[in-house]
Design an enzyme around this catalytic site. Structure first.
Site, PDB file in Angstrom:
ATOM      1  N   PHE B 222       0.811  -1.218   0.000  1.00  9.55           N
ATOM      2  CA  PHE B 222       0.000   0.000   0.000  1.00  9.55           C
ATOM      3  C   PHE B 222       0.845   1.269   0.000  1.00  9.55           C
ATOM      4  O   PHE B 222       0.375   2.324   0.403  1.00  9.55           O
ATOM      5  CB  PHE B 222      -0.981   0.002   1.180  1.00  9.55           C
ATOM      6  CG  PHE B 222      -1.685  -1.311   1.400  1.00  9.55           C
ATOM      7  CD1 PHE B 222      -2.469  -1.849   0.393  1.00  9.55           C
ATOM      8  CD2 PHE B 222      -1.535  -2.025   2.580  1.00  9.55           C
ATOM      9  CE1 PHE B 222      -3.113  -3.072   0.574  1.00  9.55           C
ATOM     10  CE2 PHE B 222      -2.163  -3.250   2.765  1.00  9.55           C
ATOM     11  CZ  PHE B 222      -2.956  -3.773   1.765  1.00  9.55           C
ATOM     12  N   ARG B 304       2.006  15.214  -6.428  1.00  7.40           N
ATOM     13  CA  ARG B 304       0.756  14.591  -6.870  1.00  7.40           C
ATOM     14  C   ARG B 304      -0.457  15.339  -6.301  1.00  7.40           C
ATOM     15  O   ARG B 304      -1.505  15.412  -6.943  1.00  7.40           O
ATOM     16  CB  ARG B 304       0.705  13.094  -6.543  1.00  7.40           C
ATOM     17  CG  ARG B 304      -0.401  12.362  -7.301  1.00  7.40           C
ATOM     18  CD  ARG B 304      -0.290  10.855  -7.217  1.00  7.40           C
ATOM     19  NE  ARG B 304       0.583  10.276  -8.238  1.00  7.40           N
ATOM     20  CZ  ARG B 304       0.214   9.959  -9.483  1.00  7.40           C
ATOM     21  NH1 ARG B 304      -1.035  10.163  -9.887  1.00  7.40           N
ATOM     22  NH2 ARG B 304       1.066   9.442 -10.325  1.00  7.40           N
ATOM     23  N   ARG B 336      -1.045   4.445  -0.946  1.00  7.56           N
ATOM     24  CA  ARG B 336      -2.026   4.346  -2.033  1.00  7.56           C
ATOM     25  C   ARG B 336      -2.802   5.658  -2.240  1.00  7.56           C
ATOM     26  O   ARG B 336      -3.556   6.082  -1.363  1.00  7.56           O
ATOM     27  CB  ARG B 336      -2.994   3.233  -1.682  1.00  7.56           C
ATOM     28  CG  ARG B 336      -3.756   2.645  -2.833  1.00  7.56           C
ATOM     29  CD  ARG B 336      -4.583   1.490  -2.330  1.00  7.56           C
ATOM     30  NE  ARG B 336      -5.006   0.599  -3.394  1.00  7.56           N
ATOM     31  CZ  ARG B 336      -5.597  -0.571  -3.170  1.00  7.56           C
ATOM     32  NH1 ARG B 336      -5.825  -0.992  -1.950  1.00  7.56           N
ATOM     33  NH2 ARG B 336      -5.951  -1.336  -4.166  1.00  7.56           N
ATOM     34  N   ALA B 503       2.597   3.627  -7.758  1.00 12.00           N
ATOM     35  CA  ALA B 503       1.920   4.571  -8.647  1.00 12.00           C
ATOM     36  C   ALA B 503       0.932   3.876  -9.589  1.00 12.00           C
ATOM     37  O   ALA B 503       0.678   4.364 -10.688  1.00 12.00           O
ATOM     38  CB  ALA B 503       2.936   5.400  -9.445  1.00 12.00           C
ATOM     39  N   GLU B 705      -4.684   2.637  -7.464  1.00 17.65           N
ATOM     40  CA  GLU B 705      -4.956   3.747  -6.558  1.00 17.65           C
ATOM     41  C   GLU B 705      -6.265   4.501  -6.779  1.00 17.65           C
ATOM     42  O   GLU B 705      -6.899   4.915  -5.810  1.00 17.65           O
ATOM     43  CB  GLU B 705      -3.804   4.766  -6.656  1.00 17.65           C
ATOM     44  CG  GLU B 705      -2.508   4.243  -6.096  1.00 17.65           C
ATOM     45  CD  GLU B 705      -1.343   5.156  -6.496  1.00 17.65           C
ATOM     46  OE1 GLU B 705      -0.978   5.157  -7.686  1.00 17.65           O
ATOM     47  OE2 GLU B 705      -0.837   5.863  -5.629  1.00 17.65           O
TER      48      GLU B 705
END
Lengths: 482, 747
Positions: B222, B304, B336, B503, B705
């Site tokens: 995770f 991100r 995640r 990812a 994800e």
């Protein structure tokens, strides 16, 4: 030396009785299908089936091997995933496979064990029963949806292909399971043919020999014994209440209930005589622990542990329970509301032990209710728990006993709140008055389970829940829900 | 015949690092961590530990032959403290003993004297003191100030979201075995074998070719084993090298919880401007990320958050500011979603506030502002093959949002002690490592002379089914039955220079590499058959493990061809490398095409609130998800259901609590609660949109994800029910929404 039967074969290991079954399986016997994850009974990854003699047969229960001391295993049967045979011939594994209820695989062995336990011991093969059997298994990958589907598939196929309800007698059930090709029941059948090696009913202490200076600990289920991550001091003697025949059983005579000290939570919540008179046991079951913990943990152990948030303590305080205590061979009775002295300190005399817990069943017009709220609705320790026994005659309260956990250093009987209610009619003003008194009567602290302010407020709400259960019309009289 | 991972798990036959048999003489390790959150180590008193049973050795930073540095993006993290300690649990020393219990017992007797310094535990305090892990960043598009000026409605707010612990059921683990020439072989439960290899080599002061890292599989990762498996592997390698014997380090759960980082807590301030019709004109947000004591992956996670700040919405004018703050907690790390869930949470909270301000139902406002084809993201990329509206509308068609709302309103009008709530969350998630160079993978495929096939890739199996997907891709490309394909462990000697399995890209990148290698092999086999029978290539048809030559009655079995090729001295192995084409990002201007594509979807959660007790249950999770042409529907469904429940846990029951000294209070699974079986929504429905993605492996898309974001709907569904119970409830936007916070908002 501990002797037992492992996956149908005699086993013998030279370990202290205080060692964990999990460590023995993995480190000594290289049986690594059983996984270690939390090491304190919270996740179920280490579940194994533990067989104990019961009536004519053997009862196999899924237990957390991280919490089972080897002394408890002596003379018993243990079955791990390695003992179940090839997955191809097994409905449990077929259901998990077909529903893709496996991702990383780390929780899978525990899940398999829990569902085999369901086939071996369920009264009926219902979907809900299968779900209940796995409710204690944590899985971080699947989101449980596929596990739920697997449970449904297993229950459906078992009830369609087998006689349902299945035979209660273990031998008959095993042969039914075997002949329907549901599971390779051989490993379980062997447990019926001959008793497991080892002393199956040793009631005495095991460990270091008598007469030395080591302490003897009385173990009532032991689910709190090994929770601490560090080992029990070497040489400690353990004496298991489960080994003592006299400690077993629930006796109901008229309205009196006598719970032997070895009574587990599972024994307690499953007892139809008690459930019939106390529907609140359903809420108690739903709110207390997981199946593998309930299978081992005892009510007496919960009381002696004296945690301020003990669920059994709260319920039994409301039920006006009394403890029969063995004090150096002399029997004494201690009222439960005088048992808890201060944080984790009890009135149990040194060297004494609880033999029995006595209470009476609710009379006509008397209602018992149990409430518990934690961060998670199930498998959690309470932020606050509370129980009540209230008798109403002609619309007014004639007797009330309300208890609470998590709001004081000890499980608390809310004496003032209970007294306030007596003689009053349950209306909105009285409910508010009782909540006010209850909130003032307790001394919660800020901790990981919530702030003191929250716990006070929550206790008020749980008290209200007790009263609403008695008088649902209150809902419309209280402006707090408008 | 090779069995799938699933079959191995069911048989109890799969092996994790802690299940591997250890050689005789293996020492077990426990790590001594700092007991204070910030300070200077003044002394370590070992005396009473030295005489505990089974004690073997204590190793400190002074024993490191190479560099005492494990930072991946920024070199700011020691393996073992030399002087300063930066968080409770910061590793100071390795204790080696014959058993783990003995190592822990010895550890308990070591006395560390630390001169205490004031810890910073709040990222906003860190920010005010200029404690940034990396320089802050800003993405901007359009004319934000002008757009706010012409907005009819402007809402502002603060949003907080707490940390989340991974609770991989398998804790961190490593087993290190000294090899010849001062080398080391490490079995590590890591998502990043090459990162482990590089750090171990650095720490030991040897070259990477003397370090072999093998990963059998993970019991859940995770993200928690992307960067943070490395330290444990390096510590085990250090102990094994210094002591000249195998060393194993398996963290017990309490150590794992205390010593590893979590998902980053974020605090954010936002401003959202809309026109009179509810069209979003401008969005401004300032993310304050709690990075913990070292950079770890925080800069990439922050990035991100920047990319996903606008959620699944069209935002023509945006200014997104993000800063990563240094605090005295374990370095926070990948989990995640990697910064996206926090960003989605903020904009979803903002959209709800905006809906109230505009007097428009939330779902209507959401639908109106969804991304459309060719819309531009604030980072300059355009939405292509945009499925935001299609997934939203498909959810509406399938489950009738208006009828559901009407049913809920009717229920709420009828009930005082319980209230229902509903929330929809649309998702748009960029696929590719935003650090462009990581978007590469390779595969090594052998066809053995008996026709069986083995595959090695950079991908680490951790429950996401990547091994099975590799088998399916190989089986399809080689046209052989899947049971002839075996996926080997991940090993840096077989596949070097691996990107982490992270990812969501594991199946994409490695799948393409497997496809390329298998295509090369398959072409060679076709050529060989054609040559053998002197027919043109087009006359050879491969199918179901057989090669059929036009005009011949009998087909050649795959195994037969493999055997013939071996005897004819043909190459039966292929190595292929894949690098995602067409991506890149210019950080100096913060514009580019960081993602190969986006995954879209829409999720719905229905909750029932117990107004009396402040508790809640979830009736339903319903999802329409874009997985492309899924390679394995059962695996992808499992990923969606599992990710969504992790997202649900993030915003409900999972609460990381520390005391004022920075000590973890939720330090066991008794106090840190992840969703259990009963907490999962009673009904879970997942529908695939099923549009093949041309650049995917056989039309597929990544799945790991994006669906976690659906779980955030649980928060907004409870909040919706709270508002039904008390329209005046003063609910601030703060996750997790524990029963405590619910009750406090209701009373």
């Amino acid at each position: 030396m501990i002797r037992f039967r492992l996956n149908g074969r005699p086993a013998e290991v030279d370990v202290e009785p205080t060692e964990r079954l999990l460590d023995v399986l993995r480190d000594r016997l290289q049986l690594t299908a059983t996984k270690e994850s939390c090491r304190e009974g919270d996740c179920g990854a280490c579940a194994v089936l533990l067989g104990t003699p019961s009536g004519d047969g053997v009862r196999h229960r899924s237990v957390c091997s991280c919490l089972v001391p080897m002394g408890e295993v002596e003379g018993r049967d243990v079955v791990t995933v390695e003992g179940l045979g090839a997955p191809a011939n097994d409905w449990v594994r077929a259901a998990l496979r077909d529903e893709h209820a496996v991702q990383c695989g780390y929780c899978t062995p525990g899940l398999v064990i829990a569902l085999e336990g369901f086939l071996l011991s369920a009264d009926r093969f219902t979907r809900e029963g299968a779900c209940a059997a796995v409710a204690g298994q944590l899985c971080r990958c699947t989101g449980y949806a596929s596990i739920r589907r697997a449970c449904a598939r297993l229950a459906d196929s078992a009830s369609a292909e087998m006689k349902d309800p299945p035979p209660p007698d273990s031998a008959a059930r095993l042969s039914a399971l075997e002949s329907a090709d549901v599971m390779a029941a051989g490993v379980f059948a062997r447990t019926l043919e001959t008793p497991a090696p080892g002393v199956s009913n040793a009631s005495g202490a095991s460990g270091a020999s008598e007469g030395d200076s080591h302490e003897t600990w009385i173990v009532g289920g032991g689910t709190d014994l090994l929770v601490a991550n560090d080992p029990i001091p070497g040489g400690t003697r353990l004496r298991f209440t489960s080994r003592d025949e006299a400690m077993h059983g629930i006796r109901v005579v008229d309205d009196r209930v006598e719970l032997g000290a070895a009574t587990t939570f599972e024994d307690f919540v499953r007892d139809e005589r008690l459930r019939a008179r106390m529907p609140a046991l359903a809420a108690f079951e739903a709110g207390v622990a997981s199946p593998p913990i309930r299978a081992c943990a005892t009510l007496a152990g919960n009381l002696v542990h004296a945690s301020p948030i003990g669920d059994a303590a709260a319920l039994l305080l409301a039920l006006e329970a009394e403890l029969v205590v063995d004090d150096a061979g002399v029997g004494r009775t201690i009222r439960l509301d005088r048992f808890f002295l201060s944080y984790k300190r009890t009135a149990l005399p040194p060297g004494g032990r609880i033999v029995r817990i006595d209470f009476r069943l609710p009379a006509a017009g008397e209602y018992v209710s149990f409430e518990k709220v934690g961060k998670r609705a199930h498998l959690d320790i309470a932020s606050v728990c509370s129980a009540s026994r209230i008798r109403i005659e002609d619309g007014s309260v004639v007797d009330a006993r309300i208890s609470a956990g998590g709001v004081a250093p000890i499980p608390l009987l809310l004496v003032e709140t209970s007294a306030y209610l007596v003689g009053r009619t349950l209306d909105a003003d009285v409910a508010r008055g009782a909540m006010r008194i209850a909130e003032a009567e307790v001394q919660p602290i800020d901790d990981v389970r919530g702030s003191a302010t929250y716990k006070r407020r929550l206790l008020g709400r749980l008290l209200l829940a007790h009263l609403l259960a008695l008088r649902p019309e209150l809902e419309n009289e209280l402006e707090m829900f408008s | 015949m090779s069995r799938s991972d699933l079959e191995l798990h069911l048989a109890g036959a799969s092996r994790f690092v802690a299940d591997l048999p250890v050689p005789a003489g293996t020492v077990e390790l426990a790590i001594l961590g700092s007991h204070v959150a910030h300070g200077i180590v003044r002394g370590i008193d070992l005396e009473s530990a030295r005489h505990t049973p089974g004690f073997v050795a204590l190793l400190t930073a002074a024993d490191i032959p190479g560099r005492n540095q494990i930072g991946g993006i920024v070199e700011d993290e020691h393996l073992l403290a030399t002087e300063h300690v930066h968080y409770v649990g910061d590793p100071i020393a390795i204790v080696a003993a014959d058993t783990i219990d003995h190592a822990r017992a010895a550890r308990a007797r070591i006395v560390v004297t630390v001169e205490e310094l004031e810890p910073i535990l709040d990222p906003r305090v860190a920010l005010s003191r200029g404690e940034l892990l990396v320089p802050s960043r800003t993405f901007e598009c359009g004319d934000v100030d002008a757009a706010f000026a012409r907005s009819r409605h402007v809402v502002t707010g603060r949003v907080d979201i707490g940390a989340q612990e991974h609770v991989y059921l398998e804790t961190q683990a490593a087993l290190a075995l000294p090899t010849e020439q001062g080398g080391i072989r490490v079995f590590s439960a890591t998502q990043s074998p090459t990162a482990v290899q590089r750090v171990v080599a650095n720490v030991l002061g040897i070259e990477m070719h003397l370090v072999e890292v093998e990963v059998p599989r993970l019991g859940g990762g995770f993200g928690g084993k992307e960067d943070q498996a490395t330290a444990w592997a390096a510590l085990a390698a250090l102990a094994a090298t210094k002591l000249g014997r195998p060393a194993r380090l398996v963290l017990r759960r309490d150590d794992d919880l205390r010593m590893t980082g979590k998902r980053h807590p974020y605090s954010a301030d936002y401003r959202l401007g809309l026109d009179a019709d509810g069209n979003v004109l401008a969005y401004e947000v300032d993310f304050v990320q709690d990075g913990g004591a070292a950079a770890d992956l925080s800069p990439a996670i922050l990035e991100r958050s920047l990319f996903h700040a606008t959620g699944a919405y069209r935002v023509p004018n945006a200014r997104i500011h993000a800063q990563s703050c240094r605090t005295n907690t374990p370095p926070n790390t990948a989990f995640r979603g990697f910064g996206a869930p926090q960003a989605f949470f903020v904009i979803e909270a903002a959209m709800r506030k905006a809906a109230a301000a505009c007097g428009i139902p939330v779902v209507e406002l959401q639908r109106k502002n969804l991304l459309r084809e060719r819309d531009t993201f604030p980072y300059g990329m355009r939405a292509e093959r945009c499925l935001a509206e299609r997934t939203f509308d498909a959810l509406d068609t399938r489950f009738d949002l208006a009828a559901t709302r009407a049913r809920i309103d009717a229920y709420n009008a009828d009930h005082r002690l319980t209230k229902k709530g509903l929330a929809v969350v649309p998702v748009c998630f960029g696929i590719s490592f935003t650090t462009t160079f990581l978007n590469q993978a390779s595969a090594l495929v052998h066809v053995h002379q008996d026709g069986s096939v083995s595959i090695s890739t950079a991908a680490v199996e951790m429950g996401q089914g990547v091994n099975e997907k590799m088998r399916l891709i190989a089986a399809r490309t080689l046209t052989v039955p899947v049971e002839h394909i075996h996926v080997a462990s991940t090993d840096t000697e077989r596949i070097a220079n691996t990107a982490p399995t992270a990812a969501s890209t594991g199946a994409d990148l490695n799948g393409h590499a497997v496809r390329l290698a298998c295509e090369a092999l398959h072409a060679r086999m076709i050529t060989f058959v054609a040559e053998t029978f002197s027919v043109p290539l087009a006359s050879v048809v491969a199918q179901d493990g057989r090669f059929q030559v036009e005009g011949r009655t009998e087909a050649l079995a795959f195994a037969d061809v493999a055997g013939r090729m071996f005897r004819a001295r043909r190459n039966l192995s292929a190595h292929a490398h894949y690098a995602t084409p067409g991506i890149g990002f210019e950080r100096n201007v913060e514009k580019g095409r960081p993602f190969q594509y986006h995954v879209y979807g829409t999720g719905l959660v229905e909750a029932t609130l117990d107004v009396l007790r402040g508790t809640y249950v979830f009736e339903a999770l319903r999802v329409v998800h874009d997985a492309g042409a899924t390679l394995a529907p059962a695996i992808d469904r499992g990923q969606i259901e599992g990710a969504a429940l992790q997202g649900l846990g993030l915003v409900t029951c999972e609460e990381i609590l520390r005391d004022s000294e920075g000590r973890l209070l939720s330090d066991s699974l008794a106090t840190y609660k992840v969703p259990d079986f009963r907490m999962a929504p009673a009904e879970v429905e997942v529908e695939f949109l099923g549009e093949p993605f041309p650049d995917g492996v056989y039309g597929s898309k990544a799945v790991g994800e994006p669906p976690l974001i659906y779980g955030l709907a649980a928060y907004f569904a409870i909040a919706d029910a709270i508002r039904a119970a008390r329209p005046d409830a003063g609910l601030e936007d703060r996750a997790p929404l524990t029963p405590e916070r619910v009750l406090m908002s209701l009373t």
